[in-house]
Design a protein around this motif. Sequence first.
Motif, PDB file in Angstrom:
ATOM      1  N   SER A 103       0.854  -1.190   0.000  1.00  0.00           N
ATOM      2  CA  SER A 103       0.000   0.000   0.000  1.00  0.00           C
ATOM      3  C   SER A 103       0.884   1.233   0.000  1.00  0.00           C
ATOM      4  N   ALA A 104       0.241   2.378  -0.151  1.00  0.00           N
ATOM      5  CA  ALA A 104       0.968   3.649  -0.178  1.00  0.00           C
ATOM      6  C   ALA A 104       1.248   4.196   1.213  1.00  0.00           C
ATOM      7  N   ILE A 105       0.785   3.505   2.248  1.00  0.00           N
ATOM      8  CA  ILE A 105       0.924   4.003   3.614  1.00  0.00           C
ATOM      9  C   ILE A 105       2.077   3.285   4.303  1.00  0.00           C
ATOM     10  N   SER A 106       3.076   4.039   4.716  1.00  0.00           N
ATOM     11  CA  SER A 106       4.234   3.463   5.393  1.00  0.00           C
ATOM     12  C   SER A 106       3.812   2.861   6.731  1.00  0.00           C
ATOM     13  N   VAL A 163      -9.623   2.523   2.252  1.00  0.00           N
ATOM     14  CA  VAL A 163      -9.100   2.946   0.950  1.00  0.00           C
ATOM     15  C   VAL A 163      -8.142   1.892   0.406  1.00  0.00           C
ATOM     16  N   VAL A 164      -7.270   1.377   1.256  1.00  0.00           N
ATOM     17  CA  VAL A 164      -6.325   0.353   0.821  1.00  0.00           C
ATOM     18  C   VAL A 164      -7.067  -0.881   0.318  1.00  0.00           C
ATOM     19  N   GLN A 222      -1.817  -2.296   6.009  1.00  0.00           N
ATOM     20  CA  GLN A 222      -0.653  -3.099   5.632  1.00  0.00           C
ATOM     21  C   GLN A 222      -1.024  -4.482   5.103  1.00  0.00           C
ATOM     22  N   ALA A 223      -2.318  -4.734   4.907  1.00  0.00           N
ATOM     23  CA  ALA A 223      -2.746  -6.028   4.362  1.00  0.00           C
ATOM     24  C   ALA A 223      -2.119  -6.255   2.988  1.00  0.00           C
ATOM     25  N   TYR A 270       1.714  -2.093  -5.566  1.00  0.00           N
ATOM     26  CA  TYR A 270       2.879  -1.660  -4.786  1.00  0.00           C
ATOM     27  C   TYR A 270       3.831  -2.839  -4.619  1.00  0.00           C
ATOM     28  N   LEU A 271       5.129  -2.568  -4.740  1.00  0.00           N
ATOM     29  CA  LEU A 271       6.132  -3.633  -4.713  1.00  0.00           C
ATOM     30  C   LEU A 271       6.964  -3.645  -3.433  1.00  0.00           C
ATOM     31  N   TYR A 272       7.625  -2.517  -3.164  1.00  0.00           N
ATOM     32  CA  TYR A 272       8.523  -2.493  -2.007  1.00  0.00           C
ATOM     33  C   TYR A 272       8.709  -1.070  -1.517  1.00  0.00           C
ATOM     34  N   ARG A 273       9.207  -0.995  -0.296  1.00  0.00           N
ATOM     35  CA  ARG A 273       9.508   0.287   0.329  1.00  0.00           C
ATOM     36  C   ARG A 273      11.016   0.346   0.527  1.00  0.00           C
TER      37      ARG A 273
END
Length: 554
Positions: free
Chosen positions: A362-365, A508-509, A376-377, A520-523
């Motif tokens: 997701s876009a949320i850290s 939203v996620v 974070q699912a 999303y792949l990785y942070r």
Amino acid sequence: MASALEATTRRRPWRAAVTAMALGTVAAMLAACAAVQTSAPPGDTAPSADSYGSVADPAAVKNGGTLVVALSAEPDQLDPTLSRSLYTRYVFQTMCQKLYDIDQTTKIVPQLATALPTISPDGKTVTIPVREGVKFADGTPFNAAAVKTTFERNLTLKTSGRKSELGPITGVTAPDDKTVVITLSAPFAPLTAALTDRAGMIMSPTALTALGDNFGTAPVCVGPFKFAKRVAQNSIDVVRDPNYYDAANVHLDGISYRIITDGSIRAANLRSGDAQVADTLSTQDVPALRQVPDLSVLESNSLGYQGITFNVGNVAGIGKPTGKKGTPVADDERVRQAFDMAVDREGLARTVFGGLVSPACSAISPDSEFSSEAAQACPKHDPAAAKALLQQAGVPVPYKLTFVVSNNPDTLRLAQALQATVNEGGFDLTIQPVEYSALLDQQDRGDFQVLQLGWSGRIDPDANLANFIGTGGGQNVAGFSDPAIDALLTAARTSTDKAERVKIYGQVVAASQKADPIVYLYRQRNLTGVTKKVAGVQVFADGVIRLANAGYVK
């Protein structure tokens, strides 16, 4: 060839960008057939403790000298209203101060403002006090009227990338030189956070009048340094600004940003001393650089992500009305869901990056105060289910896609590893490497099926979501539009209850993972190399290199 190239780079680091670009065509030719290292590099690849750098002791640094920063990609337009590149933010940090900034703990702190905003009980009036006695780099006065001018430009310029970041503003006034009053049609919780980035960079009204849409060719703001020159695809130079309100604490004469797209060449320049700072170190180079006695590696978790964007409706270019692309990947979310299930995030993090990145869905850290279990699912890696879903969607298996990526070695390594992992799930990716600035142009035009690009992240999730998947968002290159998601984003924006916002962002996620305009792949971790001959270099969670008070050690 690599060692010869490094030797040339050591003598003339400014040539590295040109050389690397010349190799871009070769990279494109080799991408489909050349072996790319996907195993972890030797040495200690475990993430180290966070290291952000520290403020320089003025007594420990000398005045003078030019700092060379090896920059991993060319910045886009040097115009805060239009820019969308992280690398441009590096340059802006030295010459275009904002109303607010963040500190090492991601806390919002005043910069050109003198205090945090005062917000009315109904949330619709925001009052910002600003500095007095400050001058722009052209010598004209910075004041509340200048702030008003910048806001109006960000809100009204047709090509503005800031409008959606600023929310439902209905008016901006300057009742006196030190007070800005913003009125909104509804509360907008992310506003202050938005002003820690380009939306909060205040531009000289005189320069805006003189240059208009060409402001980016000779930008004028308030900052420790001012714009000097730009050589396209090569370098950007800034020099110390004597008009800066804190000029006494600026130690360098100037900073030269040299575009060096190859991570190994940036590392070589750092080792040789031709560059004193290198951004976005390759995870292949970090273990060795950690062992170099006269270098340090600044490391911290990023607020952002790297991901895959699908073109689901960008038929005429960003900012234009969306439409039907007429392809299964654009029109059928099951195809995108299958791709999501085909991605082995854990495998990519381990084999391509040696464990120096973490999987992201997701876009949320996870470090964000707005994170939750729902945010974070992560979809399970299931190639068999991916193939079955493609068959259910009625598309040929393997399903062919053209995958646009920037032509630097790290991204090509990722692209080829991703190509292999999704192949097992029924996808046949053709990799199309292009130069970074060309990729930005291509995504804006909507000239892609699938592309790889990331986001450096912001402290408020709104800036990581609404701008990218909200209808009409300033960086919604996917051309995605979903009224249900828009309603959730609006609810989160207008709520002043943190717990409620956390809950909404989890929703939203979940909704965005069903539609999957972005997978999303990785942070990544912020990895910045710095010579110990320089003090005062800092990098926080936003990934931006801070050099305002840096200097050479005595």
